[in-house]
Design an enzyme around this catalytic site. Structure first.
Site, short mmCIF file in Angstrom:
data_model
loop_
_atom_site.label_atom_id
_atom_site.label_comp_id
_atom_site.label_asym_id
_atom_site.label_seq_id
_atom_site.Cartn_x
_atom_site.Cartn_y
_atom_site.Cartn_z
N HIS A 14 -52.78 11.71 8.94
CA HIS A 14 -52.03 11.38 7.73
C HIS A 14 -53.02 10.84 6.70
O HIS A 14 -54.03 10.25 7.07
CB HIS A 14 -51.00 10.31 8.11
CG HIS A 14 -50.04 9.94 7.04
ND1 HIS A 14 -50.37 9.07 6.02
CD2 HIS A 14 -48.75 10.29 6.82
CE1 HIS A 14 -49.32 8.91 5.22
NE2 HIS A 14 -48.32 9.64 5.69
N ASP A 42 -53.56 5.18 14.69
CA ASP A 42 -52.43 5.19 13.76
C ASP A 42 -51.17 5.42 14.60
O ASP A 42 -50.92 6.53 15.07
CB ASP A 42 -52.65 6.31 12.74
CG ASP A 42 -51.44 6.51 11.82
OD1 ASP A 42 -50.37 5.94 12.10
OD2 ASP A 42 -51.58 7.25 10.83
N GLN A 71 -46.11 6.99 14.13
CA GLN A 71 -45.09 7.89 14.70
C GLN A 71 -44.95 7.75 16.21
O GLN A 71 -44.08 8.40 16.81
CB GLN A 71 -45.43 9.35 14.36
CG GLN A 71 -45.44 9.65 12.88
CD GLN A 71 -44.07 9.55 12.21
OE1 GLN A 71 -43.03 9.50 12.88
NE2 GLN A 71 -44.06 9.51 10.90
N LYS A 100 -40.08 2.70 10.26
CA LYS A 100 -39.92 3.91 11.10
C LYS A 100 -39.40 3.53 12.49
O LYS A 100 -39.15 4.38 13.32
CB LYS A 100 -41.26 4.64 11.24
CG LYS A 100 -41.81 5.17 9.92
CD LYS A 100 -43.05 6.00 10.16
CE LYS A 100 -43.87 6.24 8.91
NZ LYS A 100 -43.27 7.15 7.94
N CYS A 104 -47.99 14.38 3.59
CA CYS A 104 -49.19 13.53 3.45
C CYS A 104 -50.26 13.92 4.46
O CYS A 104 -50.93 13.06 5.03
CB CYS A 104 -48.84 12.05 3.57
SG CYS A 104 -47.65 11.49 2.37
N1 C6P Z 1 -45.28 9.09 7.24
C1 C6P Z 1 -43.64 10.84 6.85
O1 C6P Z 1 -42.64 11.30 6.30
P1 C6P Z 1 -46.33 3.77 5.83
O2 C6P Z 1 -45.99 4.53 4.57
O3 C6P Z 1 -47.47 2.82 5.61
O4 C6P Z 1 -45.14 3.16 6.47
O5 C6P Z 1 -46.80 4.87 6.90
C2 C6P Z 1 -47.85 5.75 6.58
C3 C6P Z 1 -48.05 6.72 7.69
C4 C6P Z 1 -49.21 6.65 8.43
N2 C6P Z 1 -49.42 7.45 9.48
C5 C6P Z 1 -48.51 8.36 9.86
C6 C6P Z 1 -48.79 9.21 11.06
C7 C6P Z 1 -47.31 8.48 9.15
O6 C6P Z 1 -46.40 9.37 9.56
C8 C6P Z 1 -47.08 7.67 8.02
C9 C6P Z 1 -45.86 7.83 7.18
C10 C6P Z 1 -44.07 9.44 6.50
O7 C6P Z 1 -44.27 11.48 7.68
C11 C6P Z 1 -44.22 9.27 5.02
S1 C6P Z 1 -45.52 10.27 4.37
#
Ligand code: C6P
Length: 417
Positions: A134, A211, A214, A237, A375
């Site tokens: 991401h 990371d 997910q 999430k 992203c």
């Molecule tokens: N993915 C998706 O629709 P934040 O925005 O900080 O809570 O998370 C960022 C982020 C980082 N790593 C991974 C693997 C992610 O999936 C995400 C957020 C969302 O897939 C929004 S782009």
């Protein structure tokens, strides 16, 4: 047409259905159609337990933490500290002070890049990522590479969307100082072999930034078993409130790292000549934190553990397999990301229909999916698609949601011919 379920699959899918009633939003309708929420990878829905925890805090214990000498402040502090302990248990951290509260995964990774990275990287050092990261696990490293003279590399992924381990090993070397890897790909659902990658990284003396945005909502996570030096996740999430997250870091690493933001609550002594800092975790939590958010986050972690992460993983896995089989009947649809190990995400493209159009047509049926590059532009480029449509599942989804998805996709197919 949807795949017909055998009895045991149907029972397993129905096993978590009872929890739907905990999520008020799932009872809403639009134009008479029930909400089919299949975008939990973007953000999850929230159970009453989380809503109530925040509401109760504001109604009965609202005060700033670590500051007041009065009972309300002491109670707010107790609830905030208790939330950290809940997250430490959830992530398998040895000590609560190894959990830093952040605004989310993005902030957690930026914290590591700016604090650990700026203190430890020098020209020629290498930061090894993967092509399926991401942007949140790419851009912070590019920023710190620009500041320190380090170089960003990316390990390849296969056509099926799996990490190419041989390719990874070829790029790993004595100059690699940090390996950044997503536990689960948000765009494809691929579960990465984090333990294996961490062992390889540690073999060359690199630290491992996982990371977990997910994985934390969907898999049993144990940072120690994973071999993670750092692990970042987002509350929103994981059934919790937005604007909240957790960063796990091994105590000896966090202890040695400089603060990356200065302000109240993170200091020991301040003079105009020099400031000394508070011990962990306060050193990394400058200013008044999101107190209610932390309490809601703790309630979310507790709610998930109450149901059981093994049960959630099994439920979502069965649902993903069911939906994957069912969408294969839609003419001209191709699943993007067919790794052996997947969690909760079904990405696809359809001949002659842009993913954004798929998303818009599905919305007419009150079916919510995400369309775009998720992203993960380098990954899209690698797989030769500008974007995908993505359905993602959570514990509250059922086979009826998957059936509604498939029905709406057939309608999209009919509309576009
Ligand atoms: N993915 C998706 O629709 P934040 O925005 O900080 O809570 O998370 C960022 C982020 C980082 N790593 C991974 C693997 C992610 O999936 C995400 C957020 C969302 O897939 C929004 S782009």
């Amino acid at each position: 047409m949807a795949t017909v379920l055998d009895g045991s699959t149907a029972r397993r899918l129905g096993g978590l259905e009872i929890h739907r009633q905990d999520f008020p939003i799932l009872a809403t309708r639009r134009n008479g159609k029930p909400l089919v929420y299949l975008d939990s990878a973007a953000t999850s829905q929230k159970p009453l337990a989380v809503l109530e925890a925040e509401r109760q805090f504001y109604e009965t214990a609202n005060a700033n933490i670590h500051r007041g000498v009065y009972h309300l402040s002491a109670e707010a502090t107790r609830l905030y500290d208790e939330a950290r302990e809940k997250l430490a248990r959830y992530l398998g951290a040895e000590h609560a002070h190894e959990v830093i509260f952040t605004r989310g995964t993005t902030e957690g990774i930026n914290l590591v890049a700016q604090s650990w990275g700026r203190a430890n990287l020098k020209p020629g050092d290498e930061i090894l990522l993967t092509e399926m990261e991401h942007h949140s696990n790419i851009v912070p490293w590019q920023l710190v590479a620009g500041q320190t003279g380090a170089v960003v590399k990316a390990a390849p992924v296969t056509d099926r969307g799996e990490l190419d381990l041989d390719g990874f090993k070829k790029l790993l070397n004595g100059r690699t100082r940090v390996v950044g890897i997503g536990h689960v790909s948000n765009a494809l659902g691929t579960i990465n072999p984090v333990r294996e990658v961490a062992d390889l990284a540690h073999g060359v003396g690199a630290v491992v930034m996982v990371d977990g945005a997910q994985s934390a909502p969907h898999l049993p996570v144990d940072v120690k078993a994973l071999g993670a030096d750092f692990f970042a996740c987002s509350s929103h999430k994981m059934l919790g409130p937005t604007g909240m997250g957790a960063l796990y870091g091994r105590a000896e690493l966090l202890d040695a790292m400089p603060p990356w933001m200065g302000g109240g609550d993170m200091i020991d002594q301040v003079t105009f000549e020099r400031t000394t800092f508070a011990p962990l975790p306060a050193k990394f939590e400058a200013g008044t934190p999101n107190i209610a958010g932390a309490i809601g986050f703790g309630a979310a972690a507790e709610y998930i553990q109450g149901i059981g992460r093994e049960a959630i993983t099994a439920h979502e896995h069965t649902l993903l397999e069911y939906a994957t089989a069912a969408v294969s009947d839609v003419p001209g649809l191709r699943v993007v990301g067919t790794a052996d190990q997947k969690a909760s995400v079904l990405s696809f493209v359809m001949d002659g229909i842009h993913p954004h159009d798929i998303g818009t047509i599905l919305d007419d049926d009150n079916v919510c999916i995400r369309a775009g590059h998720h992203c993960a532009q380098p990954l899209m480029r690698r797989l030769g698609v500008p974007a995908t449509a993505r359905a993602s599942f959570a514990l509250y989804n059922t086979e009826a949601d998957a059936d509604a998805l498939v029905k709406a996709l057939h309608r999209a197919r009919e509309l576009f011919g």
